[in-house]
Design an enzyme around this catalytic site. Structure first.
Site, mmCIF file in Angstrom:
data_model
loop_
_atom_site.group_PDB
_atom_site.id
_atom_site.type_symbol
_atom_site.label_atom_id
_atom_site.label_comp_id
_atom_site.label_asym_id
_atom_site.label_seq_id
_atom_site.Cartn_x
_atom_site.Cartn_y
_atom_site.Cartn_z
ATOM 1 N N TYR A 182 35.384 41.193 31.118
ATOM 2 C CA TYR A 182 34.379 42.174 30.421
ATOM 3 C C TYR A 182 34.754 42.507 29.169
ATOM 4 O O TYR A 182 35.957 42.224 28.631
ATOM 5 C CB TYR A 182 33.971 43.449 31.378
ATOM 6 N N ARG B 148 37.617 37.213 22.125
ATOM 7 C CA ARG B 148 38.772 37.977 23.110
ATOM 8 C C ARG B 148 38.076 37.593 24.591
ATOM 9 O O ARG B 148 38.462 37.424 25.526
ATOM 10 C CB ARG B 148 38.945 39.334 23.302
ATOM 11 N N ARG C 126 31.326 33.579 50.259
ATOM 12 C CA ARG C 126 32.703 34.132 50.216
ATOM 13 C C ARG C 126 33.861 33.550 50.559
ATOM 14 O O ARG C 126 33.994 33.055 51.764
ATOM 15 C CB ARG C 126 32.924 35.566 50.749
ATOM 16 N N HIS D 82 38.147 32.175 48.759
ATOM 17 C CA HIS D 82 38.960 32.583 47.768
ATOM 18 C C HIS D 82 39.079 31.429 46.621
ATOM 19 O O HIS D 82 38.906 31.690 45.266
ATOM 20 C CB HIS D 82 40.435 32.844 48.162
ATOM 21 N N LYS E 12 41.288 40.647 29.963
ATOM 22 C CA LYS E 12 40.323 42.036 30.094
ATOM 23 C C LYS E 12 39.384 41.703 31.416
ATOM 24 O O LYS E 12 38.044 41.519 31.406
ATOM 25 C CB LYS E 12 39.614 42.172 28.996
ATOM 26 N N GLU F 65 50.641 51.274 27.913
ATOM 27 C CA GLU F 65 49.290 51.439 27.459
ATOM 28 C C GLU F 65 48.659 52.501 28.399
ATOM 29 O O GLU F 65 49.266 52.908 29.701
ATOM 30 C CB GLU F 65 48.466 50.248 27.007
ATOM 31 N N LEU G 229 46.645 45.161 27.177
ATOM 32 C CA LEU G 229 45.461 44.491 26.480
ATOM 33 C C LEU G 229 45.813 44.845 25.086
ATOM 34 O O LEU G 229 45.873 45.737 24.642
ATOM 35 C CB LEU G 229 44.177 45.230 27.014
#
Ligand code: PDD
Length: 287
Positions: A33, A52, A100, A102, A147, A180, A205
């Site tokens: 995101y 990014r 579903r 993996h 991210k 962070e 990040l």
């Protein structure tokens, strides 16, 4: 006026915006995101955020959901439809919808959702008083540079902060150094006036705001260094602050039980906050 979201090619009322139950973001947190600040009608650091996003997608081998010009036009259309002048754009790309299992699915298309919301800027008095942070152990994985939407440690940390009456939690690694915050980068100013933030590797990040602040610090002629600092060093610091697309620069005036400086926002942080807001209103904008 009702909010509008963008979901996989359609603009829909926010209340009806939904993805499939087998979206891999929902099932596996298999997605990334970005959060982009919108300030006075324009996006701030839009291109670095999109760079990014591309990097995060590349690291996870998720295909780009659309070309960059198309993505930029969706961002603009979303702002227009929601009539946002100061707020945030949230965009999320997942590996898509598949039964579903993996391993990466063979035929899934990446899924893109985008929302936008207004934000109110904090009052000057709140900035002057600063915020409290607590320290917590950093229990995250070794790719914090990506991210991803896999934010459970961050969610738990932020909740712990809230329950302690604090605004943010600073995560501390096994060496006793601050990595962070749960949704912000961490900065201190030492007693002799040097600005410090951890260097960006896989343990944090690399904040887009962080990068802009480093450039602004350079332009302002501040002495700064990118290096790790311990929690103890932070508690002895003259100033501390956090940065992100949503926090800009928010002064920190208490870390656990330690009052930072004189308990009020420090001059370096306040100066950088002003410089960042000028940048957001000027050179950092894209129309
Ligand atoms: N968070 N570190 C973490 C863990 C973050 O989640 C963020 C951003 C930052 C600051 O990055 P930037 O300056 O690019 O916003 C640092 C966003 C705002 C969020 O999760 O809402």
């Amino acid at each position: 006026m009702s909010r509008i979201a963008y979901v996989n090619g359609r603009y829909v009322p926010h209340a009806d915006a939904a993805v499939h139950v087998e979206d891999r973001g929902y099932q596996f947190a298999d997605g990334v995101y970005e959060v982009v600040l919108v300030y006075d009608g324009a996006m701030v650091d839009e291109l670095p955020h999109l760079d990014r996003l591309d990097r995060s997608l590349g690291e996870l081998r998720i295909a780009q959901p659309m070309t960059r010009p198309a993505l930029r036009s969706v961002m603009r259309e979303l702002l227009r439809r929601n009539r946002i002048r100061t707020g945030l754009i949230y965009m999320q790309v997942t590996r898509g919808v598949a039964r579903r299992d993996h391993p990466f699915p063979k035929n899934a298309e990446p899924a893109l959702v985008m929302t936008a919301k207004r934000i109110a800027l904090p009052a000057a008095a709140a900035i002057e008083n600063g915020v409290k942070v607590i320290s917590i152990r950093d229990i995250r994985w070794e790719r914090c540079d990506i991210k991803t939407v896999a934010l459970l440690p961050n969610v738990l940390g932020k909740q712990q902060a809230r329950e302690a009456g604090a605004h943010e939690a600073w995560q501390v690694d096994d060496a006793g150094c601050v990595t962070e915050g749960t949704s912000t980068n961490a900065w201190i100013v030492t007693k002799d006036g040097e600005l410090i933030t951890r260097s960006a590797n896989q343990s944090i990040l690399n904040g887009i705001t962080r990068l802009s602040l480093l450039r602004l610090a350079e332009q302002e002629g501040l002495r700064f260094v990118e290096r790790s600092f311990t929690l103890e060093e932070a508690k002895q610091a003259r100033e501390a602050f956090i940065s992100s697309a949503t926090a800009f620069v928010t002064p920190v005036t208490q870390i656990d039980d330690a009052v930072i400086g004189n308990g009020k926002a420090g001059s370096v942080g306040l100066g950088l906050r002003r410089a960042y807001l000028d940048y957001a209103a000027g050179a950092g904008r894209t129309a």
